[in-house]
Every structure is written in structure tokens, then in C-alpha cells.
Design a protein around this motif. Structure first.
Motif, PDB file in Angstrom:
ATOM      1  N   LYS A   1       5.293  -5.227  -6.034  1.00  0.00           N
ATOM      2  CA  LYS A   1       4.108  -5.508  -5.210  1.00  0.00           C
ATOM      3  C   LYS A   1       4.156  -6.937  -4.679  1.00  0.00           C
ATOM      4  O   LYS A   1       3.908  -7.190  -3.484  1.00  0.00           O
ATOM      5  CB  LYS A   1       2.830  -5.287  -6.012  1.00  0.00           C
ATOM      6  CG  LYS A   1       1.561  -5.593  -5.207  1.00  0.00           C
ATOM      7  CD  LYS A   1       0.313  -5.485  -6.061  1.00  0.00           C
ATOM      8  CE  LYS A   1      -0.940  -5.731  -5.221  1.00  0.00           C
ATOM      9  NZ  LYS A   1      -0.902  -7.065  -4.531  1.00  0.00           N
TER      10      LYS A   1
ATOM     11  N   CYS B   1       8.109  10.470  -5.795  1.00  0.00           N
ATOM     12  CA  CYS B   1       8.823   9.792  -4.716  1.00  0.00           C
ATOM     13  C   CYS B   1       8.987  10.743  -3.531  1.00  0.00           C
ATOM     14  O   CYS B   1       9.572  11.818  -3.673  1.00  0.00           O
ATOM     15  CB  CYS B   1      10.195   9.314  -5.188  1.00  0.00           C
ATOM     16  SG  CYS B   1      11.050   8.286  -3.979  1.00  0.00           S
TER      17      CYS B   1
ATOM     18  N   ASP C   1      11.152   0.785   0.112  1.00  0.00           N
ATOM     19  CA  ASP C   1      11.423   1.456   1.383  1.00  0.00           C
ATOM     20  C   ASP C   1      12.234   2.720   1.147  1.00  0.00           C
ATOM     21  O   ASP C   1      12.063   3.707   1.850  1.00  0.00           O
ATOM     22  CB  ASP C   1      12.166   0.504   2.325  1.00  0.00           C
ATOM     23  CG  ASP C   1      11.267  -0.612   2.808  1.00  0.00           C
ATOM     24  OD1 ASP C   1      10.415  -0.337   3.678  1.00  0.00           O
ATOM     25  OD2 ASP C   1      11.393  -1.750   2.313  1.00  0.00           O
TER      26      ASP C   1
ATOM     27  N   SER D   1       6.766   3.934  -5.471  1.00  0.00           N
ATOM     28  CA  SER D   1       7.035   4.551  -4.170  1.00  0.00           C
ATOM     29  C   SER D   1       6.206   3.928  -3.052  1.00  0.00           C
ATOM     30  O   SER D   1       6.549   4.066  -1.874  1.00  0.00           O
ATOM     31  CB  SER D   1       6.769   6.062  -4.238  1.00  0.00           C
ATOM     32  OG  SER D   1       7.695   6.689  -5.109  1.00  0.00           O
ATOM     33  N   LYS D   2       5.139   3.217  -3.402  1.00  0.00           N
ATOM     34  CA  LYS D   2       4.345   2.528  -2.387  1.00  0.00           C
ATOM     35  C   LYS D   2       5.062   1.284  -1.870  1.00  0.00           C
ATOM     36  O   LYS D   2       4.770   0.809  -0.767  1.00  0.00           O
ATOM     37  CB  LYS D   2       2.978   2.127  -2.968  1.00  0.00           C
ATOM     38  CG  LYS D   2       2.082   3.304  -3.309  1.00  0.00           C
ATOM     39  CD  LYS D   2       0.691   2.831  -3.711  1.00  0.00           C
ATOM     40  CE  LYS D   2       0.715   2.052  -5.016  1.00  0.00           C
ATOM     41  NZ  LYS D   2      -0.664   1.681  -5.476  1.00  0.00           N
ATOM     42  N   TYR D   3       5.989   0.760  -2.678  1.00  0.00           N
ATOM     43  CA  TYR D   3       6.611  -0.520  -2.346  1.00  0.00           C
ATOM     44  C   TYR D   3       8.074  -0.405  -1.914  1.00  0.00           C
ATOM     45  O   TYR D   3       8.509  -1.168  -1.043  1.00  0.00           O
ATOM     46  CB  TYR D   3       6.486  -1.472  -3.536  1.00  0.00           C
ATOM     47  CG  TYR D   3       5.060  -1.644  -3.989  1.00  0.00           C
ATOM     48  CD1 TYR D   3       4.098  -2.170  -3.125  1.00  0.00           C
ATOM     49  CD2 TYR D   3       4.652  -1.242  -5.261  1.00  0.00           C
ATOM     50  CE1 TYR D   3       2.776  -2.305  -3.519  1.00  0.00           C
ATOM     51  CE2 TYR D   3       3.333  -1.377  -5.665  1.00  0.00           C
ATOM     52  CZ  TYR D   3       2.397  -1.900  -4.796  1.00  0.00           C
ATOM     53  OH  TYR D   3       1.077  -2.025  -5.180  1.00  0.00           O
TER      54      TYR D   3
ATOM     55  N   MET E   1       5.320   6.970  -9.027  1.00  0.00           N
ATOM     56  CA  MET E   1       4.243   7.074  -8.042  1.00  0.00           C
ATOM     57  C   MET E   1       3.854   5.691  -7.525  1.00  0.00           C
ATOM     58  O   MET E   1       3.707   5.481  -6.306  1.00  0.00           O
ATOM     59  CB  MET E   1       3.034   7.762  -8.660  1.00  0.00           C
ATOM     60  CG  MET E   1       1.947   8.113  -7.664  1.00  0.00           C
ATOM     61  SD  MET E   1       2.375   9.541  -6.645  1.00  0.00           S
ATOM     62  CE  MET E   1       2.202  10.856  -7.873  1.00  0.00           C
ATOM     63  N   ALA E   2       3.723   4.725  -8.420  1.00  0.00           N
ATOM     64  CA  ALA E   2       3.327   3.369  -8.005  1.00  0.00           C
ATOM     65  C   ALA E   2       4.436   2.679  -7.238  1.00  0.00           C
ATOM     66  O   ALA E   2       4.192   2.039  -6.206  1.00  0.00           O
ATOM     67  CB  ALA E   2       2.942   2.544  -9.231  1.00  0.00           C
TER      68      ALA E   2
ATOM     69  N   LYS F   1      12.113   9.043   1.104  1.00  0.00           N
ATOM     70  CA  LYS F   1      12.545   7.792   0.477  1.00  0.00           C
ATOM     71  C   LYS F   1      13.656   8.014  -0.551  1.00  0.00           C
ATOM     72  O   LYS F   1      14.085   7.053  -1.205  1.00  0.00           O
ATOM     73  CB  LYS F   1      11.357   7.088  -0.195  1.00  0.00           C
ATOM     74  CG  LYS F   1      10.338   6.532   0.788  1.00  0.00           C
ATOM     75  CD  LYS F   1       9.331   5.630   0.094  1.00  0.00           C
ATOM     76  CE  LYS F   1       8.389   4.987   1.119  1.00  0.00           C
ATOM     77  NZ  LYS F   1       7.507   3.975   0.500  1.00  0.00           N
TER      78      LYS F   1
END
Length: 421
Positions: free
Chosen positions: A162, A255, A207, A203-205, A200-201, A259
Motif C-alpha cells: 500500500k 486475484c 499490477d 490484489s488491490k496493489y 484479496m488485499a 492480474k
């Protein structure tokens, strides 16, 4: 001379695929320059349109969080040459990988846990990447919570990513440039992944992630098995130790498929049979000999395997796991060839994953060392043919600048020792 040669190469590549929907991520290993003979691989062996992303393995960082080259002079020369290659292929992205198997887990664990060191690492990484014209950072932490890591690594990795993305966004705004990419090399073993990765977390960051779908089996098993099977064998005691199951696990854990980059291995694992009369998959065996140029026990590059095949022996294709093995006397090697890469590339398309990762450029037949190879990089180009259309045959050779071959091999192949499977 190098740039002149590359410009000539580009003028001949009339069929180069532009705007591919698939990522083609290629790892470049900085220890392959020290190999001898046909094994010697340098930045001048890289073809500029072969990959969409080149990941340079590896850089390093110290306990204070300062990012550094692993081999300062030679690595910096490589980075300058690769940066020039981006002038030829405007779409090429260059990333720096930090970590690797030999780097271990503890330094990552300590850095991610300490806010002060973590902050220094992040901002030092941004400056370092921009200084050397990299387009992103590849985190190769092997592995969070394992190999001396701690349980808090799982949450700390999310925090690290993050904060990296926040810093990358700020940097892009200040410089008026594209944001640096953030990627990771991640384990294929679901148990290792579940322990260390909040998928899950993360995968937001990220690429994208590079799924290390190889080293499923090797001499450590005490029996023959495939390095990178596509599917499980019937009654397989480890039914998740294959590409299909690993990719499905990462997608199921959160994921997105767009990605997930699936790893294709351009090397094989060797075994020595205990009894030549028992030579199938699962036969009693120990770790096999080293390849003649790569020199890692139980490890053979594709160009070493295909040269050995030319001298005799059998190639047997396993219809269940969709990969071949090579058999000659007591030598048994599970590997990949153009046929298995064809099957795997079609599988990747049918299942909707977003790209392919190759470990590694220097392990394919990059110089046409095998008489059976009709072109350079036959394995990689087989996949490209299926994903993007036919690649042109390379009709000229690049000029290789002299490199010091007397230096010690400071980094062994990252796939030589595996204990997490």
C-alpha cells in the motif's frame, strides 16, 4: 555497434506483433553472464520485441532499507543497455526484481515490520528505479512467514505494498510520468501462499503477479517427477502441485485473472535412476547431474537438454500431465519442449489468464545451439506464436561486447534449492 545491429534487426521484423493483449514477462538473470561457452548470456542476446516486460533479477537492499545493485559495475552496464532497448521497442517495460531464493526472507521481514526502515526502503526504491530508468519494482520475497519470517509478515506485506503504491502515485504526479509498476513473484504451492499472502488485499496493489509454477518436483522427492506439469497425475498424492491447480487457487483466493501471469519454465530437473529398468514417472531416483553449462546440481537449461537429446536417448510425453521427460541410461529429466509449451499456451488462452512469465531468458536456446531449433528462443516463440501470431525468424546476430568471465559466479540459479514443496 549494438544499436546499429538492433536497428537492422528492427528493420527486418515486419511481422512483429504490436499491442498484444497478453503480457509476456521475461526474467533476465544477472549471473548468467559468467557462464562459459554457449551458456554465456548477456544483455546483447536479448531481442527487443520478445517480451513486453523484462524483469532484471536481482537487485538487493541492506538492513537499513537502502536499495543496491548486486554487482554494481556489470549490472549498471546492463541497465543502460536495456534502457536503450526501450528506444527500439517503445512498449517495452523494464522492472527490477529484489530478493530471490538466495536472498531469503529475514531481511524482507525485518524491513516490512519496521516503519522507519520500510519508509526508507520505499523512497530509496523510487529514486533508484527512476535513476536507472526502470518502469517498476518486482518483489521476490521467498517467502512471507517462512524461512525465518514471522506471522506478522502476512499483514506487513500488505502495508508495504500500500505504501509503495502511495509513493509511486506521488512520484508520478510530481514527475509528470507514468506510475511505476508494482509486481511480485509468488509461490505456486497453495500452503505457502495461504500462510504468507492476503491475496484479496494484495490484489488491490499489485499490477500483476508472476506465478512461479515450476519446481513442483525434483531430486528432493527421492523419485522422478515433473518440474512443471500442467495437470495432476491420476491418484497424485499432491494434486495441487501443477500449473492448472496453482492458477485456480490464486484466482479463487481473490486475484483477478487479468492480474495472473503464469510461469513457464525454460529448464528441466534431472534425476539419477536407482534402477534403469524402473524408469517411469515416480521411479526411485536421486538428484541428477548438473547441466554442462549451468552447473547446478539437478538443473538443466533447455539448450543443454536438446543438445543431449541430439546425441541419443528417448523423449516420452506424459499424456496426463502434458509434459515430456528425457531418458538416457540412468539420466531422467522432466522438462518442457515446444509441444508441451503449445499445449500450455492454448490452456492459458482457454482459461483467460492475462499472460505468461518465462524463467528465464538465458535458459531457452537463445543462440540456436541445437540443430533441432529452427530459430532463437524456440520455446518462448512457440508461446508467442499461439498468443499473438507467428514471430519472425531472426536472420542476423547481434554483436556481443566482451565481458569479464573471470569473476566469480556471485549468484546461483534461483531454482537450485527448493524446500517449500
Amino acid at each position: 555497434m549494438y544499436m546499429d545491429t538492433i536497428l537492422l534487426l528492427v528493420s527486418l521484423m515486419a511481422v512483429v506483433i504490436q499491442g498484444s493483449p497478453y503480457r509476456r514477462v521475461c526474467y533476465f538473470t544477472n549471473w548468467s553472464r559468467w557462464r562459459q561457452g554457449i551458456g554465456k548470456f548477456t544483455v546483447y542476446d536479448v531481442e527487443p520485441f520478445l517480451c513486453t516486460h523484462i524483469v532484471y533479477a536481482f537487485g538487493t537492499f541492506d538492513s537499513s532499507g537502502k536499495v543496491k545493485p548486486l554487482n554494481q559495475g556489470p549490472d549498471e552496464k546492463d541497465w543502460a543497455a536495456l534502457s536503450k532497448m526501450k528506444q527500439i521497442n517503445k512498449n517495452l517495460k523494464l522492472l527490477l526484481a529484489l530478493g530471490g531464493w538466495n536472498f531469503g526472507s529475514v531481511r524482507f521481514s525485518n524491513m516490512a515490520a519496521n516503519p522507519t526502515v520500510r519508509s526508507k526502503f520505499i523512497y530509496n526504491a523510487v529514486d533508484f528505479l527512476r535513476k536507472y530508468d526502470f518502469d517498476g519494482l518486482d518483489i521476490d520475497w521467498e517467502y512471507p512467514t517462512a524461512r525465518g519470517g514471522v506471522a506478522a509478515d502476512k499483514a506487513n506485506l500488505v502495508t508495504l505494498c500500500k505504501e509503495l503504491i502511495d509513493a509511486f502515485n506521488d512520484d508520478a504526479t510530481k514527475r509528470g510520468k507514468d506510475r511505476l509498476l508494482l509486481t511480485a513473484a509468488v509461490p505456486a504451492n497453495p500452503k505457502t501462499a495461504e500462510r504468507g499472502y492476503d491475496v484479496m488485499a494484495l490484489s488491490k496493489y499489485f499490477d500483476f503477479i508472476n506465478l512461479m509454477t515450476y519446481d513442483f518436483h525434483g531430486g528432493w522427492d527421492g523419485k522422478t517427477g515433473f518440474n512443471s506439469p500442467l495437470y495432476a497425475a491420476p491418484h497424485d498424492p499432491n494434486p495441487t502441485f501443477n500449473m492448472d491447480a496453482a492458477a485456480k487457487w490464486w484466482h479463487g483466493a481473490g486475484c483477478p485473472k487479468d492480474k495472473i501471469i503464469v510461469g513457464f519454465a525454460t529448464y528441466g530437473r534431472s534425476f539419477t535412476l536407482r534402477d534403469p529398468s524402473e524408469s517411469g514417472v515416480g521411479a526411485p531416483a536421486s538428484t541428477g547431474p548438473a547441466g554442462p553449462y549451468t552447473r547446478g546440481q539437478g538443473f538443466w537449461a533447455y539448450y543443454e537438454i536438446c543438445q543431449s537429446i541430439e546425441k541419443g536417448g528417448q523423449v516420452i510425453f506424459d499424456d496426463d500431465q502434458k509434459v515430456p521427460y528425457y531418458l538416457k541410461d540412468t539420466l531422467w529429466i522432466g522438462y518442457d519442449n515446444e509441444h508441451s509449451f503449445t499445449v500450455k499456451a492454448n490452456w492459458l488462452k482457454e482459461n483467460g489468464y492475462s499472460g505468461v512469465m518465462f524463467w528465464a531468458l538465458d535458459l531457452d536456446d537463445f543462440s540456436n545451439a541445437c540443430t533441432t531449433s529452427t530459430r532463437t528462443y524456440p520455446l518462448i516463440k512457440t508461446v508467442i506464436d499461439i498468443l499473438d501470431g507467428a514471430m519472425p525468424v531472426r536472420t542476423i546476430s547481434t554483436q556481443v561486447e566482451p565481458t569479464d568471465t573471470t569473476a566469480a559466479d556471485t549468484q546461483q540459479d534461483e531454482t537450485l534449492t527448493v524446500t517449500d514443496y
